[in-house]
Design a protein around this motif. Structure first.
Motif, mmCIF file in Angstrom:
data_model
loop_
_atom_site.group_PDB
_atom_site.id
_atom_site.type_symbol
_atom_site.label_atom_id
_atom_site.label_comp_id
_atom_site.label_asym_id
_atom_site.label_seq_id
_atom_site.Cartn_x
_atom_site.Cartn_y
_atom_site.Cartn_z
ATOM 1 N N VAL A 65 -1.404 -2.754 12.523
ATOM 2 C CA VAL A 65 -1.251 -1.776 11.448
ATOM 3 C C VAL A 65 0.212 -1.655 11.029
ATOM 4 C CG1 VAL A 65 -3.235 -0.448 12.284
ATOM 5 C CG2 VAL A 65 -0.925 0.202 13.002
ATOM 6 N N ASN A 76 0.813 -1.218 0.000
ATOM 7 C CA ASN A 76 0.000 0.000 0.000
ATOM 8 C C ASN A 76 0.848 1.270 0.000
ATOM 9 O OD1 ASN A 76 -1.623 -2.182 0.730
ATOM 10 N ND2 ASN A 76 -3.128 -0.848 1.688
ATOM 11 N N CYS A 77 1.897 1.256 0.853
ATOM 12 C CA CYS A 77 2.680 2.497 0.970
ATOM 13 C C CYS A 77 4.091 2.348 0.401
ATOM 14 C CB CYS A 77 2.749 2.949 2.435
ATOM 15 S SG CYS A 77 3.710 1.865 3.525
ATOM 16 N N GLU A 96 -2.006 1.919 8.089
ATOM 17 C CA GLU A 96 -3.137 1.140 7.586
ATOM 18 C C GLU A 96 -3.131 -0.274 8.174
ATOM 19 O OE1 GLU A 96 -5.771 1.910 5.243
ATOM 20 O OE2 GLU A 96 -5.109 3.813 6.105
ATOM 21 N N CYS A 130 2.550 3.598 7.453
ATOM 22 C CA CYS A 130 1.393 4.354 6.958
ATOM 23 C C CYS A 130 0.174 4.219 7.868
ATOM 24 C CB CYS A 130 1.024 3.915 5.536
ATOM 25 S SG CYS A 130 0.306 2.260 5.408
#
Lengths: 170, 170
Positions: free
Chosen positions: B128, A118-119, B134, B132
């Motif tokens: 998480v 995602n990042c 998430e 980031c």
DNA sequence: CGATAAAGTTCTATTTTAGAACTGTCAATA
DNA sequence: TATTGACAGTTCTAAAATAGAACTTTATCG
């Protein structure tokens, strides 16, 4: 203790230990997350005896963590795939890996690094509170009996009493 | 496999399994986080045999997860306290408990509820990304060999190859 | 036809665990 | 003074689990 009824204990940890709490299951699941799927692959990469591997795979299928799926006919051959229930074990695996990364590495450093797609960055897992998002520590958590509890044992009550009186603490 | 050298494997999961990967250690650690500290308390609340309990406590002390501290002289008596290394196991314990809460509860509901003192609410743990923030899932993570890696085994290379070619996937 | 592959099963020897009793030290009680 | 009990283990034997290797079955490949 009766290991065959551990899954009925009124404790979510004990019930999970019934599934993953032996020496091999976690290593088998690690391989699953690394896309190992077939009997001989597990056997070769882990060095587990074939007998125990057959036994543990059966157990993981029985608990619904893996699914046994044919990948060819004649001769019929199967592979073992993580179910959603199995994929949900990922935070357990990651938190175990992370603890090892922090406390069990030698001078050569980490055996593996994890990138978050995602990042795009290398990351460590962090466990946070679902309500406020703050990182969790043991001391910041208070435990209450839930609807599925049985009354706390005399031993635990006694220990709690001692803990209340004492100022010495971890 | 040689369980006595598991801690030297080039895998943070295997090394951690060397510490907590037997049927009793996680249950003993659960008791530690519930403030159980003394030999007979562990024995009474877990039903573990005294022989194995002595053995496991020794192992956890050897790995630096527990510290054996005298709490009285004459006769000298000891209790077992979590070290920082032991307290750091909390995310592992919590993620195991959480998986059990989701996948192993019966109709009566959860045996235990957890309150976060910081925000005062009942919570679930969420894992998480440190970079980031998430939530993490297995599919969003890519694994790289780290400085402490050994070259990936032929079996794993083969499985990765098959995974690349195949469209069927979990 | 013989060799190879996959996914197990079977076999015996060794190791681990369960369950119970026992030990040593001291404090409190009768 | 003798007895009882708490605590923190250790010792013992029987039962269960595991290791390590060989064997089985079905089918394809050369």
């Amino acid at each position: 203790m009766k290991w065959d009824t551990l899954e009925e204990e009124p404790c979510s940890l004990a019930r999970t230990v019934a599934v993953i709490g032996d020496r091999w299951s976690l290593l088998i699941l690690r391989e699953c997350f690394l896309r190992i799927r077939r009997f001989d692959e597990f056997q070769a990469s882990l060095g587990i005896t074939r007998h125990l591997l057959a036994d543990r795979l059966k157990k993981l299928v029985r608990f619904g963590v893996l699914r046994r799926i044919p990948y060819q006919e004649s001769p019929k051959r199967y592979e073992y795939i993580l179910t959603q229930k199995g994929l949900d074990l990922y935070p357990i695996i990651m938190s175990i890996v992370h603890w090892g990364n922090i406390h069990m590495v030698d001078s050569r450093g980490r055996p593996m690094l994890h990138e978050h797609k995602n990042c795009g960055k290398m990351f460590d897992p962090v466990m946070v509170c679902s309500e406020c998002g703050e990182p969790l520590t043991a001391k910041a958590v208070h435990v209450h009996p839930g609807p599925g509890a049985r009354q706390s044992s005399p031993v635990q009550a006694k220990a709690q009493e001692r803990a209340r009186k004492s100022f010495a603490s971890t």
